[in-house]
Design a protein around this motif. Structure first.
Motif, PDB file in Angstrom:
ATOM      1  N   LYS A 151      -5.245  -2.347  -9.202  1.00 60.05           N
ATOM      2  CA  LYS A 151      -5.527  -1.121  -8.465  1.00 60.05           C
ATOM      3  C   LYS A 151      -4.923   0.101  -9.151  1.00 60.05           C
ATOM      4  O   LYS A 151      -5.541   1.151  -9.220  1.00 60.05           O
ATOM      5  CB  LYS A 151      -5.047  -1.243  -7.029  1.00 60.05           C
ATOM      6  CG  LYS A 151      -5.888  -2.240  -6.246  1.00 60.05           C
ATOM      7  CD  LYS A 151      -5.528  -2.244  -4.813  1.00 60.05           C
ATOM      8  CE  LYS A 151      -6.574  -2.967  -4.035  1.00 60.05           C
ATOM      9  NZ  LYS A 151      -7.903  -2.355  -4.119  1.00 60.05           N
ATOM     10  N   LYS A 205      -4.847   0.937  -1.795  1.00 61.04           N
ATOM     11  CA  LYS A 205      -5.471   0.424  -0.574  1.00 61.04           C
ATOM     12  C   LYS A 205      -6.088  -0.929  -0.868  1.00 61.04           C
ATOM     13  O   LYS A 205      -6.711  -1.128  -1.908  1.00 61.04           O
ATOM     14  CB  LYS A 205      -6.573   1.371  -0.093  1.00 61.04           C
ATOM     15  CG  LYS A 205      -6.067   2.602   0.586  1.00 61.04           C
ATOM     16  CD  LYS A 205      -5.277   2.262   1.782  1.00 61.04           C
ATOM     17  CE  LYS A 205      -5.554   3.178   2.941  1.00 61.04           C
ATOM     18  NZ  LYS A 205      -4.739   2.835   4.077  1.00 61.04           N
ATOM     19  N   PHE A 206      -5.916  -1.859   0.057  1.00 63.48           N
ATOM     20  CA  PHE A 206      -6.491  -3.195  -0.059  1.00 63.48           C
ATOM     21  C   PHE A 206      -7.660  -3.345   0.899  1.00 63.48           C
ATOM     22  O   PHE A 206      -7.557  -2.946   2.063  1.00 63.48           O
ATOM     23  CB  PHE A 206      -5.452  -4.268   0.294  1.00 63.48           C
ATOM     24  CG  PHE A 206      -4.405  -4.457  -0.755  1.00 63.48           C
ATOM     25  CD1 PHE A 206      -4.579  -5.405  -1.744  1.00 63.48           C
ATOM     26  CD2 PHE A 206      -3.258  -3.696  -0.762  1.00 63.48           C
ATOM     27  CE1 PHE A 206      -3.615  -5.596  -2.718  1.00 63.48           C
ATOM     28  CE2 PHE A 206      -2.287  -3.869  -1.725  1.00 63.48           C
ATOM     29  CZ  PHE A 206      -2.470  -4.821  -2.712  1.00 63.48           C
ATOM     30  N   GLU A 260       0.827  -1.208   0.000  1.00 62.15           N
ATOM     31  CA  GLU A 260       0.000   0.000   0.000  1.00 62.15           C
ATOM     32  C   GLU A 260       0.864   1.262   0.000  1.00 62.15           C
ATOM     33  O   GLU A 260       0.602   2.203  -0.753  1.00 62.15           O
ATOM     34  CB  GLU A 260      -0.936   0.009   1.209  1.00 62.15           C
ATOM     35  CG  GLU A 260      -2.058  -0.998   1.115  1.00 62.15           C
ATOM     36  CD  GLU A 260      -2.967  -1.017   2.328  1.00 62.15           C
ATOM     37  OE1 GLU A 260      -4.124  -1.419   2.156  1.00 62.15           O
ATOM     38  OE2 GLU A 260      -2.527  -0.628   3.438  1.00 62.15           O
TER      39      GLU A 260
END
Length: 87
Positions: free
Chosen positions: A82, A60-61, A54
């Protein structure tokens, strides 16, 4: 996948980053080497892997995505997805 996202994500740099995070040699981190099953990464270290990803890539996960990052291939695919979403 956008060219920009692919250009920002180098598989070998990612391999090195992951190896440093889990304190192992990069040669041990194969594309499909399971960090938990094969390299003995515990849940706390697995969380650290996600935090490092991140920070390194500005993504962001979600909770479910965190659980899916268990190999170099899955980390690469998730980060690339992402980055591509942001492009």
């Amino acid at each position: 996948m956008s060219i920009d996202a692919r250009a920002r994500l180098d598989r070998e740099e990612l391999r090195t980053l992951l190896a440093e995070t889990i304190d192992t040699d990069a040669s041990e981190v194969g594309d499909d080497t399971d960090f938990v099953e094969e390299l003995g990464v515990d849940s706390l270290m697995a969380l650290e892997v996600v935090v490092v990803l991140e920070r390194a890539y500005g993504v962001k996960f979600g909770e479910q995505e965190m659980r899916s990052v268990r190999t170099l291939r899955s980390a690469y695919d998730e980060v690339l997805r992402k980055l591509d979403e942001r492009s």
